[in-house]
Design an enzyme around this catalytic site. Sequence first.
Site: not given
Ligand code: ASP
Length: 351
Positions: A85, A202, A220, A230, A253-254
């Site tokens: 990730s 991340t 990340t 993106r 994270t998310g």
């Molecule tokens: N926040 C990160 C993103 O949207 C991905 C993640 O944290 O899982 O790129």
Amino acid sequence: MSLTHSRRDFLRTGAAFGAAALAGGRELIGAPGQAPGTAGMRVVSSGNGLRATDKAMEMLRTGADPLDAVIAGVNIVENDPEDMSVGYGGLPNEDGVVELDASVMHGPTHSSGAVAAIQDIKNPSQVARLVMERSNHCLIVGEGALRFALAHGFKKEVLLTDKARELWLQWRENLSERDNWLPPQSKKFPGELQAYVMTYGTINCIALDAKGDLSGVTTTSGLSWKIAGRVGDSPIIGAGLYVDNAIGAAGSTGFGEANIQTLASYQIVQFLGQGMSPEQACLKMLERLADKVKLNPRLRRPDGRPNFGMNYYALNRKGEFGSASFTGPTQYAAHDGTKNALRPAAYLYKS
Ligand code: ASP
């Protein structure tokens, strides 16, 4: 909204702390340049950050700047191909190209730097730091970010590991029955690969040093199979990371789009400034986000809950820290100066 025991327990502690904090107002949080009331050094990170918290604490103990400490910590994970990730070995975009996002924020100088959709550079967190220190800008993206990194002596590296490439290939070959990409005869994913059909991840790491100064980093490879170019929340200051040296630090994270639309990390720090505990501030932000999600059918499940994952991490100048996730139980990493451990995060919904 079904609240868990964890949530109710928190509400009890949170209420007690909130009252004390309000009585003391902002004084309680401390002022820049003063040692925090109780604390000492702290490092907080996402669940994949136990090695990062360990490394960052080791550096803080030698008197390192908190930003140097957290960057050194997350570099371990950026360099690890097993963490798919972040950095080297991160899952690629829909074209099979690894594009990385990262931001840093330095509390004592209230400065920040970030890169987005950068290719071929293993440690985007280090480039983000250079953007902060060696440019007048806050965010450099894509080809420009790569050229900036090369100008500062970074070397191009192949970031796509065989494992990540195979996962991407399997995703691509199973995307549609009606294109020219053919999966192997057996259309079954090997068990290990199945988890990566669509994924994100991340590392966020925030730290408080012995002087009471804060810093943070988020780095990340973003959402797997994303549309090329993106940009997620990780390189957006206020979304995936925010530090106010007078109050605290927060990161996430998310699902990044949701954080960009709510400036979640900035908001969590504001909640800290209002006297909420770190855990309370993270939960409050999740509740606020859950309310916003109700307005957007694309982001909610039939039962109204968000259809994505979200985790917040927060640390205040007193050295209090906490984390909360939409769905739990989950864990986050924290070094409290004595013990480095994965700890249970609060959560809104039981998985
Ligand atoms: N926040 C990160 C993103 O949207 C991905 C993640 O944290 O899982 O790129």
